[in-house]
Motif scaffolding. Structure first.
Motif, mmCIF file in Angstrom:
data_model
loop_
_atom_site.group_PDB
_atom_site.id
_atom_site.type_symbol
_atom_site.label_atom_id
_atom_site.label_comp_id
_atom_site.label_asym_id
_atom_site.label_seq_id
_atom_site.Cartn_x
_atom_site.Cartn_y
_atom_site.Cartn_z
ATOM 1 N N MET A 57 -4.710 -2.798 -6.410
ATOM 2 C CA MET A 57 -4.540 -3.264 -5.044
ATOM 3 C C MET A 57 -5.879 -3.379 -4.340
ATOM 4 O O MET A 57 -6.157 -4.368 -3.654
ATOM 5 C CB MET A 57 -3.623 -2.309 -4.278
ATOM 6 C CG MET A 57 -2.163 -2.345 -4.705
ATOM 7 S SD MET A 57 -1.373 -3.942 -4.384
ATOM 8 C CE MET A 57 -1.516 -3.991 -2.607
ATOM 9 N N HIS A 91 -0.598 -5.214 4.604
ATOM 10 C CA HIS A 91 0.002 -5.203 3.265
ATOM 11 C C HIS A 91 -0.651 -4.153 2.379
ATOM 12 O O HIS A 91 0.028 -3.421 1.649
ATOM 13 C CB HIS A 91 -0.121 -6.591 2.633
ATOM 14 C CG HIS A 91 0.681 -6.750 1.379
ATOM 15 N ND1 HIS A 91 0.160 -6.545 0.131
ATOM 16 C CD2 HIS A 91 2.000 -7.064 1.181
ATOM 17 C CE1 HIS A 91 1.076 -6.739 -0.782
ATOM 18 N NE2 HIS A 91 2.225 -7.070 -0.163
ATOM 19 N N ASP A 94 0.442 -0.731 3.587
ATOM 20 C CA ASP A 94 1.838 -0.431 3.241
ATOM 21 C C ASP A 94 1.976 -0.058 1.777
ATOM 22 O O ASP A 94 2.696 0.887 1.422
ATOM 23 C CB ASP A 94 2.717 -1.649 3.553
ATOM 24 C CG ASP A 94 2.856 -1.885 5.053
ATOM 25 O OD1 ASP A 94 2.570 -0.935 5.823
ATOM 26 O OD2 ASP A 94 3.228 -3.008 5.441
ATOM 27 N N LYS A 95 1.302 -0.818 0.891
ATOM 28 C CA LYS A 95 1.412 -0.542 -0.531
ATOM 29 C C LYS A 95 0.824 0.826 -0.877
ATOM 30 O O LYS A 95 1.441 1.613 -1.607
ATOM 31 C CB LYS A 95 0.686 -1.640 -1.328
ATOM 32 C CG LYS A 95 1.431 -2.960 -1.390
ATOM 33 C CD LYS A 95 2.696 -2.820 -2.221
ATOM 34 C CE LYS A 95 3.383 -4.159 -2.400
ATOM 35 N NZ LYS A 95 4.621 -4.014 -3.209
ATOM 36 N N GLN A 171 7.611 6.342 -3.308
ATOM 37 C CA GLN A 171 7.675 5.317 -4.357
ATOM 38 C C GLN A 171 7.729 5.919 -5.744
ATOM 39 O O GLN A 171 8.341 5.368 -6.652
ATOM 40 C CB GLN A 171 6.455 4.395 -4.239
ATOM 41 C CG GLN A 171 6.462 3.252 -5.254
ATOM 42 C CD GLN A 171 5.345 2.290 -4.989
ATOM 43 O OE1 GLN A 171 5.049 1.981 -3.840
ATOM 44 N NE2 GLN A 171 4.717 1.829 -6.034
#
Length: 500
Positions: A57, A91, A94-95, A171
């Motif tokens: 990421m 983004h 958030d990831k 997650q």
């Protein structure tokens, strides 16, 4: 099932069946001893602390973040808020947050963004120590704590992203094999199937059109033939297998049309022949019956009358005999008589014929002028049948002349291509109307009242002549040239052609 459906189905099955059997093989392998290799591969890509995912990421978003946010020089609070509100930053945040990571961004050693807590900083120092600040790139994990640091350069500027994870996130564990590789494979497979269906549809339409168009033309052509329409040509000119089939079909149509026309002509000839026979038999038979009734009723009451009646009956009976003989001769030729051809010098043949028939010519008061150059003219000839041609022509001249004597001109000439010889028979008779020149060779055809007298002829003389000339592979036609001219064209023998 239509051809179009079969083509489409076969194209789809060529792709789907291999995929299906491949999937079956993979499923069987996973559920047997070979499945251990899969579990080993899966464990290799297991990312228990999300380090690999976090690295991916950060590496992916560094260029986007630079272009949208990091390139700005002002560092006020509004700018920090601007970074935080950007789509790329949201983004990325958030990831990483979903995996339990908090991160900090530095530009040229100055912090421009951070969501690290004091506990995150303590975890950084506990796991990485001074390497957290001195190392350009760092990846470390112990227990539940993970650190990811990535430094990159843009011109003379240095940027650094430092992310830390100190507890289990919602997650949970990320499996690279499932999350990326298998997803990409599944996406590629779906794209492949969709592309296959699209290409299959296009190709199936194209192939089916190239097949169905000529098939529809053949279907329409067969329907028209069944309905009796033999004039419509199949319009398909492509140079392929169907083009050959359509051409053969069209040739068959032409053959059928010619056969139908020939059959119609034969039918007309048959009807005309029957009508002619009926007419020509009725006239002398009626006359014979009348004279016989006169004898039976005693009308011929003197020997002179009786003799006259009997002579008339004999004459009419002779006409009937001549008619039957002509019909027999015509029927024999029309059924396909086998001619006995001999290589003959036509000039010598004509000289011999005229020498043998000069007494008959004198008796019939016919003056013959024979004109032919002194060169051999070799043809294939049936002597007996060609003699019949000459006899019929002379008989017609005598029967239908209006004077007491006749002048006949016989001449020969070769055609311009030197492949045929034209024999011309010309008399000084009354000739025939122009519209009747082609019809005089039909059976029982008579032109005018003078020729409608059945006692003068059966109407079969020139029909027999035409059949004999056709049997010699020649042609015949008529012209008016101060009388009636019959022009017979016969092919020269091969050796005579070679000498020219």
């Amino acid at each position: 099932m239509t051809i179009k459906s079969k083509i489409a189905l076969s194209n789809v099955m060529m792709v789907l069946l291999p995929l299906f059997f491949t999937a079956v093989v993979i499923f069987v392998c996973l559920n047997t001893s070979l499945g251990s290799y899969w579990h080993t591969l899966e464990s290799m890509y297991n990312d228990e602390n999300g380090i690999q995912f976090a690295q991916s990421m950060i590496h992916t978003y560094q260029q986007e973040l630079w272009e949208n946010n990091w390139g700005r020089e002002d560092q006020n609070a509004a700018y920090y808020e601007g970074i935080r509100r950007s789509d790329e930053m949201n983004h990325l945040e958030d990831k990483l947050s979903g995996m339990g990571y908090h991160f900090m961004i530095e530009k040229n050693g100055s912090e421009i963004y951070s969501n690290l807590s004091e506990m995150d900083v303590e975890a950084l120092m506990e796991l990485g120590g001074e390497a957290v600040y001195s190392a350009d790139t760092l990846t470390a994990s112990r227990n539940d704590i993970s650190i990811v640091k990535n430094t990159f350069y843009h011109g003379d500027k240095t940027f650094c992203i430092l992310a830390v994870r100190r507890e289990q996130a919602d997650q949970g564990m990320v499996n690279y094999l499932q999350h990326y590789i298998l997803r990409y494979i599944a996406g590629i497979a779906v794209f492949f199937v969709l592309l296959t269906l699209i290409v299959n549809s296009i190709l199936s339409w194209w192939i089916s059109r190239s097949i169905l168009k000529p098939l529809n033309l053949l279907k329409d052509g067969s329907c028209r033939i069944r309905e009796g329409d033999l004039d419509q040509k199949i319009q398909y000119n492509k140079k392929d297998e169907f083009g050959e089939v359509c051409q053969d079909f069209d040739n068959m149509r032409k053959y059928l049309k010619e056969s139908v026309e020939l059959r119609q002509q034969d039918e007309k000839r048959r009807k005309d022949l029957i009508a002619g026979i009926s007419h020509d038999l009725r006239t002398p038979l009626t006359s014979v019956c009348g004279y016989v009734d006169g004898l039976l009723d005693g009308l011929a009451d003197t020997p002179e009358k009786q003799e006259r009646y009997l002579k008339a009956i004999k004459t009419r009976t002779g006409n009937l005999v001549n008619l039957v003989e002509s019909l027999s001769e015509y029927s024999r030729l029309d059924r396909g008589y086998r001619y006995h051809m001999e290589r003959t010098d036509l000039r010598a043949y004509m000289e011999t014929y005229l020498e043998n028939g000069k007494h008959d010519a004198v008796h019939d008061q016919v003056q013959i002028d024979f004109q032919m150059e002194k060169f051999p003219c070799i043809v294939d000839l049936d002597h007996r049948e060609f003699k019949r041609v000459l006899e019929n022509l002379f008989d017609n001249t005598v029967k239908y002349r209006t004077a007491t004597h006749s002048d006949v001109l016989l001449s020969f000439r070769r055609t311009s291509d030197c492949r045929y010889v034209e024999f011309i028979y010309q008399d000084d008779g009354p000739g025939v109307p122009e519209e009747s020149l082609e019809a005089i060779f039909d059976s029982f055809y008579r032109v005018d009242d003078s020729r409608n007298q059945s006692e003068k002829g059966s109407g079969l003389g020139l029909a027999v002549v035409k059949e004999i000339i056709r049997g010699h592979h020649g042609t015949i036609r008529a012209e008016n040239k101060g009388g009636l001219a019959i022009i017979i064209c016969l092919p020269l023998a091969e050796e005579d052609k070679k000498t020219l």
